[in-house]
Structures are given as C-alpha cells and as structure tokens.
Design a protein around this motif. Structure first.
Motif, PDB file in Angstrom:
ATOM      1  N   CYS A 205      11.979  85.687 -43.005  1.00  0.00           N
ATOM      2  CA  CYS A 205      11.579  85.404 -41.013  1.00  0.00           C
ATOM      3  C   CYS A 205      13.392  86.137 -40.258  1.00  0.00           C
ATOM      4  CB  CYS A 205      11.634  84.116 -40.719  1.00  0.00           C
ATOM      5  SG  CYS A 205       9.979  82.865 -41.441  1.00  0.00           S
ATOM      6  N   TYR A 206      14.484  85.793 -41.195  1.00  0.00           N
ATOM      7  CA  TYR A 206      15.464  86.760 -40.535  1.00  0.00           C
ATOM      8  C   TYR A 206      15.581  87.399 -40.421  1.00  0.00           C
ATOM      9  CZ  TYR A 206      17.883  81.586 -40.574  1.00  0.00           C
ATOM     10  OH  TYR A 206      18.256  80.099 -40.668  1.00  0.00           O
ATOM     11  N   TYR A 207      14.945  88.540 -41.390  1.00  0.00           N
ATOM     12  CA  TYR A 207      14.991  89.730 -41.309  1.00  0.00           C
ATOM     13  C   TYR A 207      13.844  90.473 -40.759  1.00  0.00           C
ATOM     14  CZ  TYR A 207      14.263  94.127 -43.805  1.00  0.00           C
ATOM     15  OH  TYR A 207      14.441  95.809 -43.731  1.00  0.00           O
ATOM     16  N   GLY A 208      12.827  89.341 -39.945  1.00  0.00           N
ATOM     17  CA  GLY A 208      11.985  90.152 -39.267  1.00  0.00           C
ATOM     18  C   GLY A 208      12.085  89.554 -37.881  1.00  0.00           C
ATOM     19  N   MET A 209      13.535  88.861 -37.688  1.00  0.00           N
ATOM     20  CA  MET A 209      13.863  88.712 -36.423  1.00  0.00           C
ATOM     21  C   MET A 209      15.109  89.838 -36.452  1.00  0.00           C
ATOM     22  SD  MET A 209      14.236  84.801 -36.666  1.00  0.00           S
ATOM     23  CE  MET A 209      15.331  84.116 -35.250  1.00  0.00           C
ATOM     24  N   ALA A 210      15.709  89.837 -37.293  1.00  0.00           N
ATOM     25  CA  ALA A 210      16.951  90.909 -36.533  1.00  0.00           C
ATOM     26  C   ALA A 210      16.238  92.330 -37.063  1.00  0.00           C
ATOM     27  CB  ALA A 210      17.736  90.899 -38.282  1.00  0.00           C
ATOM     28  N   SER A 211      15.246  92.440 -37.038  1.00  0.00           N
ATOM     29  CA  SER A 211      15.112  94.068 -37.613  1.00  0.00           C
ATOM     30  C   SER A 211      14.511  94.001 -35.793  1.00  0.00           C
ATOM     31  CB  SER A 211      13.668  94.624 -38.479  1.00  0.00           C
ATOM     32  OG  SER A 211      13.316  93.824 -39.603  1.00  0.00           O
ATOM     33  N   GLY A 212      13.985  93.250 -35.844  1.00  0.00           N
ATOM     34  CA  GLY A 212      13.091  93.444 -34.206  1.00  0.00           C
ATOM     35  C   GLY A 212      13.977  93.316 -32.758  1.00  0.00           C
ATOM     36  N   LYS A 214      18.216  94.110 -30.979  1.00  0.00           N
ATOM     37  CA  LYS A 214      19.078  94.606 -30.677  1.00  0.00           C
ATOM     38  C   LYS A 214      20.499  94.430 -31.410  1.00  0.00           C
ATOM     39  CE  LYS A 214      20.506  95.005 -26.629  1.00  0.00           C
ATOM     40  NZ  LYS A 214      21.294  95.342 -24.715  1.00  0.00           N
ATOM     41  N   ASP A 215      21.460  94.991 -32.241  1.00  0.00           N
ATOM     42  CA  ASP A 215      22.634  94.817 -32.622  1.00  0.00           C
ATOM     43  C   ASP A 215      22.155  94.198 -33.336  1.00  0.00           C
ATOM     44  OD1 ASP A 215      24.042  95.316 -28.673  1.00  0.00           O
ATOM     45  OD2 ASP A 215      23.821  96.357 -31.453  1.00  0.00           O
ATOM     46  N   GLY A 216      20.723  93.124 -34.117  1.00  0.00           N
ATOM     47  CA  GLY A 216      21.118  92.543 -34.741  1.00  0.00           C
ATOM     48  C   GLY A 216      21.008  91.048 -34.746  1.00  0.00           C
ATOM     49  N   VAL A 217      21.962  90.893 -33.873  1.00  0.00           N
ATOM     50  CA  VAL A 217      21.377  89.879 -32.911  1.00  0.00           C
ATOM     51  C   VAL A 217      20.648  89.355 -31.903  1.00  0.00           C
ATOM     52  CG1 VAL A 217      23.626  88.414 -31.535  1.00  0.00           C
ATOM     53  CG2 VAL A 217      24.460  89.945 -33.180  1.00  0.00           C
ATOM     54  N   CYS A 218      20.011  87.937 -32.428  1.00  0.00           N
ATOM     55  CA  CYS A 218      19.752  87.262 -31.335  1.00  0.00           C
ATOM     56  C   CYS A 218      20.230  86.334 -30.024  1.00  0.00           C
ATOM     57  CB  CYS A 218      18.402  86.400 -32.126  1.00  0.00           C
ATOM     58  SG  CYS A 218      17.749  85.631 -31.053  1.00  0.00           S
ATOM     59  N   LYS A 219      19.506  85.952 -29.143  1.00  0.00           N
ATOM     60  CA  LYS A 219      19.966  85.431 -27.746  1.00  0.00           C
ATOM     61  C   LYS A 219      20.519  83.780 -28.600  1.00  0.00           C
ATOM     62  CE  LYS A 219      16.529  84.153 -24.952  1.00  0.00           C
ATOM     63  NZ  LYS A 219      16.120  82.797 -25.565  1.00  0.00           N
ATOM     64  N   ASP A 220      19.821  83.830 -29.479  1.00  0.00           N
ATOM     65  CA  ASP A 220      20.658  81.993 -29.765  1.00  0.00           C
ATOM     66  C   ASP A 220      21.179  82.249 -30.517  1.00  0.00           C
ATOM     67  OD1 ASP A 220      16.853  80.972 -29.818  1.00  0.00           O
ATOM     68  OD2 ASP A 220      18.664  80.820 -28.140  1.00  0.00           O
ATOM     69  N   PHE A 221      22.193  83.599 -31.924  1.00  0.00           N
ATOM     70  CA  PHE A 221      22.898  82.984 -32.125  1.00  0.00           C
ATOM     71  C   PHE A 221      23.510  83.949 -31.839  1.00  0.00           C
ATOM     72  CE2 PHE A 221      19.952  81.209 -34.903  1.00  0.00           C
ATOM     73  CZ  PHE A 221      18.901  81.865 -34.938  1.00  0.00           C
ATOM     74  N   SER A 222      24.735  83.363 -32.425  1.00  0.00           N
ATOM     75  CA  SER A 222      25.965  84.285 -32.664  1.00  0.00           C
ATOM     76  C   SER A 222      26.758  84.134 -33.402  1.00  0.00           C
ATOM     77  CB  SER A 222      27.201  83.319 -31.306  1.00  0.00           C
ATOM     78  OG  SER A 222      27.304  82.538 -31.751  1.00  0.00           O
TER      79      SER A 222
END
Lengths: 330, 197
Positions: A205-212, A214-222
C-alpha cells in the motif's frame, strides 16, 4: 470416523465445506430432533450448508422445526397506553433469526433479510452477527463505496474486530484507495503485529501511495518518506518469514526506488523539504543487495527462465544504484 | 525435642462434626456463588455507547503495546488523534461507564441493573465476595472456636501461633495444632483453585 464426529470436527475447526457437511448430515436428518441439545449444532450446520448449495427445501424443513421449538422473530404490538403510541416488542430466538436471515439472503430476498436484521438489532443492539450480515448485504448489493460506509459504521461500534478491519482494507484495495487500505491494515497490525502477510500488504500500500505522489511524500506524512516506510515493512515481513518471495520482490523494488529517488524529507528546523540523507541511500542499497541474493537463493533451480530473468534484472538494478550513488558523491 | 511425646489425642467427633462439614460448607458456598453470578449476569445487555468506549480504550492499549511495528509518523498521527485536545476528541467523550471512576459516587452506582456491564460488575462481585468471606469467618469463629481441630503434618514457627490458634489460649501448645478458622481458610483456598479450573 462417524458422521457426527466428523461434523463436530468441522464445527470446531470452523471449516466451510458445504458439500461434505450436506452429505454427512442429510442422512441424519430423520433422526435429529430440536429438543436434543446435541442435535441443534447439526441443524445449524445443515442450514448453512443448504443455503450455500441452494438446497432450499431441506433448509425450509429444518428452519420450520427450529422455529417451532424456539420461536421465530416476530414483532408484537403491545396494547397502546392512552395518549401514547403502541410499543412494538420483538420476540423470538435471535439465533434462529440469524439463520432465517441467511436463508432469505441465499434466496436473494435482500430487502426482507435487511428488515429482519434491523428487527434483531432493535431487540439487541449488541447483536454483532446481525450488523455483520447487514454489511455483507451491502457488499452484495451496493457499490463498494456503500459497503465501505456500512462497514465503517460497524467498526465504529466494534473496533476490536480484526477481521472487519481486514475486510475494510480489501474493499479499499478493490477501489484502488491505497490510503484507506493502509489505515485499515495499520489497525490489523496493531492487533496482530507478528503476521508477515499484513506487513507485506501494508508495504505494498505504501509503495502504491509513494509511486503515485510527488517527491514520495504524501501530504499526511512528513519525515521518513513513504517508500522508506514500505521498505521497512517488507523487511519486517522477511524478518517474520524468511524467503517470502512476495516480500522479497517488494523489498527489492522499494529499496531500488528509495535509492534512486530518495524522498524529500522535512528539514529538521521544520522548513522546506530537503533531500533524504546519504545514510538512508546506503541502507537502501544494502537492502537491495540482500533482496537480490535472497531471491537467487529462493528461486534456485525453480521457475526456469523466470528465475534467470529475475537475477538479471536484479544485477542491472544493482549497477544502476551504484552508479547513482557515485553520481551523487561527485 | 521429640514430637512423639507431644502428640495429643483429638476426639474423633471433632473430625466428624467439624472437619468434614467445614469442607462441605466451603465447597457448596463457592458453587452457590458462581451459579448465582452466572444467572444474574446473563440478562444484562451492553448498551452500544459503552462498547464504543471500550473499543476506543482497547485500541489505545493496542497502540501502546504494538505501536513499535508501525512507522513513526503513523504512530504519531494516531497518538495525536486519540489524545486530541479538541472537545470532540475520542478520549474526551463523557460516558456512564467512565463516570463511576470519579469517586465512585456517580449516578451509575444506583442499582445493579442500571450499571453498564464491566468494571462495576467486577467491583460489586469482589465486594460481595469479601463480605461473604468476612461473614463466614465470623460465623465459624463463633460456632467452632475454643478447641483444637487438627495437626498439620509439617512444623510451623512460633510466629504463626496467633494466626492459626485463634481462640485457643494455650501458650505452650505446639503450633502445628490449628483451629477451625485456618482449616476453613485452607479448604477455601483449594476450593477456589479447583473451581478456577
């Protein structure tokens, strides 16, 4: 082994084999009586197997016997007090009610089944089986979004149901909603942290989120960056079960991604996003090497050309990473 | 000091009328208590609000216990959600189930059927259990005091004299000779063990 002992074994192991159950219990039907406590479990098994196979005549007969003994679910309207509305009381056995609901569902009569389950819930709001069946009906008849909504409201009142969270993650994945699936799988991990397949799925799941993103960072994660989180979960899965090929592939792919395209992380002072650390890239490279070696070890001699192809890809990726690290150093 | 010369001959009627009856009474009262507690408990229904609260507490407990298996950010965002200082934060919801913790004088203490199942029930169960134990001890001390009941097969130190020989005021009596209260205590302990299984 006698049929009754076989049926008891199936009950204890919670195995669902309708054909076997039906063939074992149908001959016993004439000797079963709802007055004997030992026979009640066999009735239940026979009804569920009959619903699975579509043997509705047998199910109707058994349900009839049980309703006679224990009482079907009925709404009884009590005499109205002057000036007030008549109260409706629900009578009957809830266990028989659930079986009847399953029978209605098997026949495709979802509206009556829904009504019956709602009646059961007015009788006892804590009836978990009835709420679960309502979610199942939503899944069968509605869109995945409807099913998710109904499952979420079920999980609101039963948050410790691990299977419910697992089901929610599968529903989200069927819609391609990585983030929802990740949240649901995290709940599963909290209840069952030593299960390698949950870690593998969460890594995916994280792989899917990361590939989708920008910059490998999702707005909920820092901070860490999602690809690195995926990597960690694949590594944990391998820790729990060595040689798990799905996790090995995931580890190789995610460590390659995080080595070649390191996520931007939050600056320690909380300012702009900066490139990930060099140490993290080195870790990624080592993990990639490890993954390739393990894949080679696991696929040795099996899978023929596929195994050779995997090794070739692994070797090429390894060279890629080394070249990228050298570029960065310059 | 040879123990042979200190052997006392106890009347067999003590054995018939005290030792065995005490054993039977202890066993039966224990059985009675478990049966009545299961009968009383079966009719209670858990209101949905309390299930939610208990679920929330369970999830927070799981976060503490197994949180190490989650990535740091995810753990942190969950922690922030549970401990949110917002009025609507999940741990700030009022509940009858939680109110009884505040001094135990909340309205929840009204009657046994009004209480949500769970802590209150356990507390009351323990309280009734303690009360019952006290009452039995007092009864036994009243009816079966003043004589020596039996001799334990192992030697005891002088310190136990006060505990095991209540009601028997013989300062020179070997501590191995015990009174009825200690027999009651011993049989109660073994009965509990048998019942637990």
């Amino acid at each position: 082994m006698k049929p009754r002992s076989q049926l008891e074994y199936l009950r204890q192991q919670k195995l669902r084999d309708p054909a076997l159950v039906f063939s074992l219990s149908l001959p016993l039907l004439s000797s079963l009586s709802p007055k004997k406590e030992a026979d009640l479990a066999i009735f239940e098994q026979l009804i569920i197997a009959g619903c699975d196979l579509g043997e509705f005549e047998v199910v109707k007969q058994c349900l009839g016997l049980l309703k006679e003994q224990f009482g079907a679910i009925v709404k009884v309207v009590q005499p109205a007090e002057p000036g007030k509305e008549p109260k409706v009381k629900v009578e009957g056995s809830s266990r028989v009610g659930i079986l009847e609901g399953k029978f209605l569902e098997a026949q495709g009569d979802y509206s009556s089944a829904t009504e019956l389950y709602n009646t059961l819930l007015t009788q006892n709001p804590a009836n978990v089986l009835a709420s679960k069946r309502l979610c199942a009906i939503q899944k069968a008849t509605g869109t995945p979004a409807d099913a998710v909504k109904s499952l979420l409201s079920y999980l609101d009142s039963n948050p410790t149901d691990v299977a419910g969270w697992w089901e929610l993650s599968e529903l989200y994945l069927s819609q391609g909603h990585w983030q929802g699936a990740a949240t649901a799988l995290e709940e599963v991990i909290l209840f069952d942290p030593l299960s390698h397949d949950v870690h593998t799925k969460l890594g995916e799941c994280y792989y899917g989120m990361a590939s989708g993103s920008k910059d490998g960072v999702c707005k909920d994660f820092s901070g860490e960056g999602m690809m690195a989180m995926a990597r960690r979960h694949f590594a944990e899965a391998l820790n729990l079960k060595r040689g798990n090929l799905r996790a090995l592939m995931g580890l190789r792919m995610s460590s390659r991604e995080s080595a070649l395209r390191p996520a931007k992380v939050n600056d320690k002072k909380g300012g702009a996003l900066v490139d990930g650390s060099v140490a993290d890239i080195e870790v990624a490279q080592k993990l990639h090497e490890f993954a390739c070696e393990e894949i080679e070890r696991v696929t040795k001699g099996k899978y023929g050309d596929l195994g050779a192809g995997l090794m070739e890809i692994g070797r090429r990726e390894g060279e890629e990473i080394v070249a990228a690290m050298a570029n960065k150093a310059e | 000091m040879s123990t042979d010369s200190n052997l006392l001959l106890l009347s067999p009627s003590i054995r018939d009328w005290v030792v065995f009856p005490l054993l039977i009474i202890t066993f039966l009262t224990g059985l009675l208590r478990t049966v009545t507690s299961t009968l009383l408990r079966s009719s209670k229904k858990i209101p949905p609000g309390d299930r939610q609260i208990r679920g929330v507490l369970a999830r927070c407990g799981r976060l503490r216990a197994a949180g190490g298996f989650l990535a740091k950010d995810r753990w942190e965002s969950r922690r922030r959600y549970w401990t949110s200082s917002d009025q609507e934060g999940p741990l700030r919801q009022g509940s009858k189930y939680l109110k009884e913790g505040e001094g135990g004088k909340g309205k929840a203490a009204a009657g046994p059927m009004a209480n949500p199942a769970g802590a209150m029930e356990g507390m009351m169960g323990n309280a009734s259990f303690m009360v019952q134990n006290m009452v039995m001890m007092q009864t036994i001390q009243h009816f079966f005091s003043g004589f020596v009941l039996l001799k334990v097969p192992f030697p005891l130190t002088k310190g136990f004299k006060g505990m095991f020989q209540r009601g028997v005021d013989l300062p020179t009596l070997d501590v191995s000779y015990v009174s009825s209260v200690s027999w009651r205590r011993a049989s109660w302990g073994t009965a509990r063990g048998r019942r637990r299984r």
